[in-house]
Design an enzyme around this catalytic site. Structure first.
Site, PDB file in Angstrom:
ATOM      1  N   CYS A   2      39.327  67.018  65.175  1.00  0.00           N
ATOM      2  CA  CYS A   2      38.978  68.422  64.951  1.00  0.00           C
ATOM      3  C   CYS A   2      37.784  68.555  64.007  1.00  0.00           C
ATOM      4  O   CYS A   2      37.503  67.665  63.212  1.00  0.00           O
ATOM      5  CB  CYS A   2      40.166  69.177  64.368  1.00  0.00           C
ATOM      6  SG  CYS A   2      41.681  69.030  65.309  1.00  0.00           S
ATOM      7  N   ARG A  27      32.910  64.851  67.760  1.00  0.00           N
ATOM      8  CA  ARG A  27      34.242  64.465  67.303  1.00  0.00           C
ATOM      9  C   ARG A  27      35.291  64.564  68.408  1.00  0.00           C
ATOM     10  O   ARG A  27      36.358  63.981  68.302  1.00  0.00           O
ATOM     11  CB  ARG A  27      34.648  65.341  66.114  1.00  0.00           C
ATOM     12  CG  ARG A  27      33.710  65.216  64.930  1.00  0.00           C
ATOM     13  CD  ARG A  27      34.013  66.254  63.867  1.00  0.00           C
ATOM     14  NE  ARG A  27      35.281  66.025  63.226  1.00  0.00           N
ATOM     15  CZ  ARG A  27      35.477  65.205  62.183  1.00  0.00           C
ATOM     16  NH1 ARG A  27      34.452  64.528  61.686  1.00  0.00           N
ATOM     17  NH2 ARG A  27      36.662  65.062  61.650  1.00  0.00           N
ATOM     18  N   TRP A  75      41.352  69.550  68.509  1.00  0.00           N
ATOM     19  CA  TRP A  75      41.910  68.565  69.426  1.00  0.00           C
ATOM     20  C   TRP A  75      43.419  68.758  69.358  1.00  0.00           C
ATOM     21  O   TRP A  75      44.033  68.580  68.312  1.00  0.00           O
ATOM     22  CB  TRP A  75      41.528  67.153  68.997  1.00  0.00           C
ATOM     23  CG  TRP A  75      41.984  66.110  69.963  1.00  0.00           C
ATOM     24  CD1 TRP A  75      43.226  65.571  70.080  1.00  0.00           C
ATOM     25  CD2 TRP A  75      41.189  65.473  70.976  1.00  0.00           C
ATOM     26  NE1 TRP A  75      43.257  64.649  71.083  1.00  0.00           N
ATOM     27  CE2 TRP A  75      42.033  64.562  71.658  1.00  0.00           C
ATOM     28  CE3 TRP A  75      39.855  65.585  71.369  1.00  0.00           C
ATOM     29  CZ2 TRP A  75      41.584  63.766  72.699  1.00  0.00           C
ATOM     30  CZ3 TRP A  75      39.406  64.794  72.414  1.00  0.00           C
ATOM     31  CH2 TRP A  75      40.267  63.899  73.069  1.00  0.00           C
ATOM     32  N   ASN A 101      42.612  70.751  60.053  1.00  0.00           N
ATOM     33  CA  ASN A 101      42.553  69.442  60.698  1.00  0.00           C
ATOM     34  C   ASN A 101      43.724  68.620  60.196  1.00  0.00           C
ATOM     35  O   ASN A 101      44.088  68.711  59.025  1.00  0.00           O
ATOM     36  CB  ASN A 101      41.268  68.704  60.351  1.00  0.00           C
ATOM     37  CG  ASN A 101      40.034  69.374  60.910  1.00  0.00           C
ATOM     38  OD1 ASN A 101      40.132  70.329  61.672  1.00  0.00           O
ATOM     39  ND2 ASN A 101      38.879  68.871  60.523  1.00  0.00           N
ATOM     40  N   GLY A 102      44.278  67.768  61.064  1.00  0.00           N
ATOM     41  CA  GLY A 102      45.368  66.900  60.627  1.00  0.00           C
ATOM     42  C   GLY A 102      46.686  67.293  61.252  1.00  0.00           C
ATOM     43  O   GLY A 102      46.749  67.959  62.288  1.00  0.00           O
ATOM     44  N   GLU A 488      41.580  37.916  67.607  1.00  0.00           N
ATOM     45  CA  GLU A 488      40.830  39.135  67.315  1.00  0.00           C
ATOM     46  C   GLU A 488      39.416  38.809  66.861  1.00  0.00           C
ATOM     47  O   GLU A 488      38.455  39.496  67.234  1.00  0.00           O
ATOM     48  CB  GLU A 488      41.563  39.953  66.250  1.00  0.00           C
ATOM     49  CG  GLU A 488      40.840  41.189  65.758  1.00  0.00           C
ATOM     50  CD  GLU A 488      40.574  42.233  66.829  1.00  0.00           C
ATOM     51  OE1 GLU A 488      39.779  43.154  66.565  1.00  0.00           O
ATOM     52  OE2 GLU A 488      41.150  42.139  67.936  1.00  0.00           O
ATOM     53  N   LYS A 492      35.997  40.154  68.746  1.00  0.00           N
ATOM     54  CA  LYS A 492      34.933  40.931  68.098  1.00  0.00           C
ATOM     55  C   LYS A 492      33.569  40.321  68.392  1.00  0.00           C
ATOM     56  O   LYS A 492      32.607  41.031  68.674  1.00  0.00           O
ATOM     57  CB  LYS A 492      35.158  40.988  66.572  1.00  0.00           C
ATOM     58  CG  LYS A 492      36.279  41.873  66.131  1.00  0.00           C
ATOM     59  CD  LYS A 492      35.944  43.345  66.179  1.00  0.00           C
ATOM     60  CE  LYS A 492      36.459  44.054  67.374  1.00  0.00           C
ATOM     61  NZ  LYS A 492      37.808  43.959  67.811  1.00  0.00           N
ATOM     62  N   GLU A 495      32.610  41.000  72.026  1.00  0.00           N
ATOM     63  CA  GLU A 495      32.336  42.406  72.311  1.00  0.00           C
ATOM     64  C   GLU A 495      30.930  42.829  71.918  1.00  0.00           C
ATOM     65  O   GLU A 495      30.264  43.551  72.664  1.00  0.00           O
ATOM     66  CB  GLU A 495      33.350  43.297  71.576  1.00  0.00           C
ATOM     67  CG  GLU A 495      34.735  43.325  72.190  1.00  0.00           C
ATOM     68  CD  GLU A 495      35.668  44.223  71.407  1.00  0.00           C
ATOM     69  OE1 GLU A 495      36.381  45.024  72.027  1.00  0.00           O
ATOM     70  OE2 GLU A 495      35.693  44.118  70.157  1.00  0.00           O
ATOM     71  N   HIS A 511      45.150  20.062  73.032  1.00  0.00           N
ATOM     72  CA  HIS A 511      45.607  20.181  74.423  1.00  0.00           C
ATOM     73  C   HIS A 511      44.515  20.745  75.326  1.00  0.00           C
ATOM     74  O   HIS A 511      44.807  21.478  76.272  1.00  0.00           O
ATOM     75  CB  HIS A 511      46.869  21.038  74.487  1.00  0.00           C
ATOM     76  CG  HIS A 511      48.023  20.437  73.745  1.00  0.00           C
ATOM     77  ND1 HIS A 511      48.851  19.475  74.304  1.00  0.00           N
ATOM     78  CD2 HIS A 511      48.462  20.625  72.472  1.00  0.00           C
ATOM     79  CE1 HIS A 511      49.765  19.125  73.413  1.00  0.00           C
ATOM     80  NE2 HIS A 511      49.554  19.810  72.299  1.00  0.00           N
ATOM     81  N   LYS A 610      34.930  53.455  74.332  1.00  0.00           N
ATOM     82  CA  LYS A 610      35.856  53.580  73.211  1.00  0.00           C
ATOM     83  C   LYS A 610      37.273  53.830  73.683  1.00  0.00           C
ATOM     84  O   LYS A 610      38.227  53.300  73.148  1.00  0.00           O
ATOM     85  CB  LYS A 610      35.402  54.720  72.286  1.00  0.00           C
ATOM     86  CG  LYS A 610      36.190  54.795  70.986  1.00  0.00           C
ATOM     87  CD  LYS A 610      35.962  53.558  70.143  1.00  0.00           C
ATOM     88  CE  LYS A 610      36.897  53.479  68.961  1.00  0.00           C
ATOM     89  NZ  LYS A 610      36.875  52.146  68.340  1.00  0.00           N
TER      90      LYS A 610
END
Length: 615
Positions: A2, A27, A75, A101-102, A488, A492, A495, A511, A610
């Site tokens: 928001c 946003r 939102w 907001n929230g 991870e 990164k 990506e 192995h 995203k």
């Protein structure tokens, strides 16, 4: 995500607010609204849709006159996106109007109490509950608006940024913040309010950024008065001079959103457990979990479904849940889960993890789990997302908007939430001693400080990146809790730099992957002090014997691995169960710096989005 915009001063508020809302469209939102005080009454116009739809509607509904106003892009969280649920919201008397907001997590109980006192509600939002709570406090305790806001906010649980004004006192706007950003632009005999500085940058270069649990009373012709919501302490506002353009302001002065979001991790991890973790009292309280603890502790197993980085967070959770709570856990790729005819029963708990809350594969897995009778718990970052609506219950991370496509702060806040859930269940089940429970609460409370310490190695990591920026392959190794971190770290690098990288459990190197190791192969090894330390040292010796280049993540003060590795990246000492929250930091920075040196589009890497809303 928001957006808030407000104005009080000598100009016409309408064009400033509308333009500000346009600036905040990045946003994401599903409705928009505006409220203006025209000297007599509050004029309000709001609609489902975009800012352009609001402009069309406002042209026929309001006069657009007035030098005080607030605007909002919403939102949807509580209640579907429609005209009624859009902000701003009136109080029952029509005197107060608010934007928010929230999320107010305990809005339901407050709403019930207000209904018992005669209040009625037009919308399904938690925001309408909040404005009426403020009105009730103002009436019953006979206090001014600012004091009423302060008292009311001490009764709510959740995260918020609000702006509110009273038509009977139209020379004042009251704002407050916890978890959502809020900036106050300070001009000559005028003030601006916004989620970031972009809506008012052409009017003033001076801004006050509220800290969490601070509120401000903004009066025309007076200085801004800032005070703590808890404790009522006055705070001297720091007026910051803005020297950046709009795009840079959105990035907070960082070159890329990704770097900004890496550096936000100490604060967003703290935001994620703020109000939920009371380490000194031995309390973990997660609103979405409290009423469903029996489902978890009596479950035959927990199935975690997720994709990408969220799947890696789930792998960390597998170790934590089984170690502490002694509940069997399976971690599934959501994209595979629905297609392999999985065995799911009413005795299973399914945890779905997603940053955006819109991941199509994860949504499909949720649907399947619900059809089979499982209890489904969601963990996501975007308030009001589809996953938050489709799951039976859940917990939001409070990472804030994550704009960089390669997830960073979402990963650590997901682990933070999962850690709190596991600790809570272990404590209730009695599968963890009271001393261990209290120790882990204290250590989790310290994680933001440890992450901030890890970030201090940035310059050293940049030097390492310079050495290896032209490598064509990387190998990442970890054991135990840090095997998912190795996965991870490799993700990164892939990506954002487009360098091939693979993560493996360190013991699996023999192995197969060991065949790849030569003098041209950089191997990133997570070698922190842990139960596996001796084994990892042996793995490093094997790499060194084959001329591999070793980049080691080590605990501060380590001497053994430091002697063996070509380069080291230090992290603070942390209990092994919590190390993924700190060991991931240098791997994020290493990937970032390599990508920048290769002139890649760090925030928007090719072929990636995203939010993955298609299979």
């Amino acid at each position: 995500m928001c957006g808030i915009v407000g104005y009080i001063g000598h100009r016409e508020a309408y064009p400033i607010i509308i333009n500000g809302l346009r600036r905040l469209e990045y946003r994401g939102y599903d409705s928009a609204g505006i409220a203006l005080y025209d000297g007599t009454n509050i004029q309000l116009s709001k609609t489902k849709g975009k800012v352009v739809d609001l402009e069309k509607r406002a042209a026929t509904e309001i006069s657009k006159k007035g030098s005080v106003g607030i605007g909002h892009t919403r939102w949807a969280t509580h209640g579907i996106p429609n005209d009624v649920n859009s902000h701003p919201h009136y109080s029952n008397s029509g005197d107060l109007v608010i934007i928010h907001n929230g999320i107010i997590e305990n809005y339901s109980s407050i709403k019930t109490e207000l209904k018992n006192r005669g209040y009625t509600f037009k919308s399904d939002t938690d925001t309408e509950v909040l404005v009426n709570l403020i009105e009730e406090v103002k009436k019953k305790q006979d206090v001014k608006l600012g004091k009423a806001v302060q008292i009311a906010l001490n009764q709510v649980v959740g995260a918020y940024a609000i702006a509110i004004f009273d038509k009977n006192k139209p020379d004042e706007i009251v704002v407050a913040k916890l978890g959502s950003p809020l900036a106050i632009g300070v001009g000559k005999d005028e003030f601006f309010v916004a989620s970031d500085a972009s809506p008012f940058i052409e009017f003033t270069n001076n801004a006050i950024y509220l800290e969490d649990e601070e509120m401000a009373i903004i009066r025309r012709g007076r200085d801004v008065k800032v005070r703590k919501i808890k404790g009522d302490k006055l705070v001297k506002p720091f007026i910051q001079e803005l020297k950046l353009n709009i795009e840079q302001i959105e990035k907070g002065g960082y070159d890329h959103f990704m770097l900004k979001e890496i550096y936000e991790q100490p604060s967003v991890i703290k935001d994620t457990f703020r109000g939920r973790l009371l380490a000194d009292k031995g309390i973990i309280k997660l609103g979405g979990l409290e009423n469903h603890i029996p489902r978890f502790i009596n479950a035959d197993r927990i199935i975690i479904v997720a994709c990408g980085t969220s799947w890696h967070a789930g792998l960390v959770a597998e170790y934590i849940f089984e170690d502490w709570a002694r509940i069997p856990v399976e971690v599934e790729y959501a994209s595979e889960f629905r297609y392999r005819n999985p065995v799911i029963t009413e005795k299973d708990v399914v945890i779905a993890i997603s940053q955006s809350g819109e991941t199509a594969d994860t949504l499909a897995a949720i649907k399947l789990a619900k059809e089979k009778g499982a209890f489904v718990y969601g963990i996501c970052n975007v308030v009001g997302s589809t996953i938050s609506r489709e799951t039976h219950s859940g917990t939001y991370t409070h990472a804030g908007p994550e704009i960089g496509v390669a997830s960073t702060k979402a990963f650590t806040t997901q682990i933070t939430v999962l850690t709190m859930i596991a600790l809570k269940l272990a404590h209730v089940k009695g599968t963890i001693s009271k001393s261990d429970y209290m120790m882990h609460l204290r250590e989790l409370d310290m994680i933001p400080t440890h992450v901030a310490e890890a970030l201090k190695s940035n310059d050293k990591i940049e030097e390492i990146a310079e050495v290896f920026k032209n490598a064509t392959n990387f190998l990442y190794l970890g054991r135990g809790y840090n095997f998912p971190v190795a996965l991870e770290g490799a993700l990164k690098l892939k990506e954002i730099s487009y360098i091939h990288a693979e993560g493996y459990p360190a013991a699996e190197m023999k192995h197969g992957p060991i065949a790849l190791i030569d003098e041209h192969m950089p191997v990133v090894v997570i070698a922190i002090n842990s139960n596996h330390y001796g084994k990892v040292v042996s793995n490093i010796e094997e790499i060194k014997a084959r001329s591999g280049k070793i980049i080691a993540v080590v605990t501060e003060g380590d001497t053994i691995v430091r002697e063996l590795a070509d380069y080291v990246m230090e992290v603070p000492k942390t209990p092994e169960t919590l190390t993924p929250l700190v060991t991931t930091i240098p791997l994020q920075l290493l990937s970032y710096h390599i990508a920048v040196m290769l002139n890649k589009n760090v925030d928007q890497p090719r072929n990636l989005a995203k939010s993955v809303t298609v299979e």
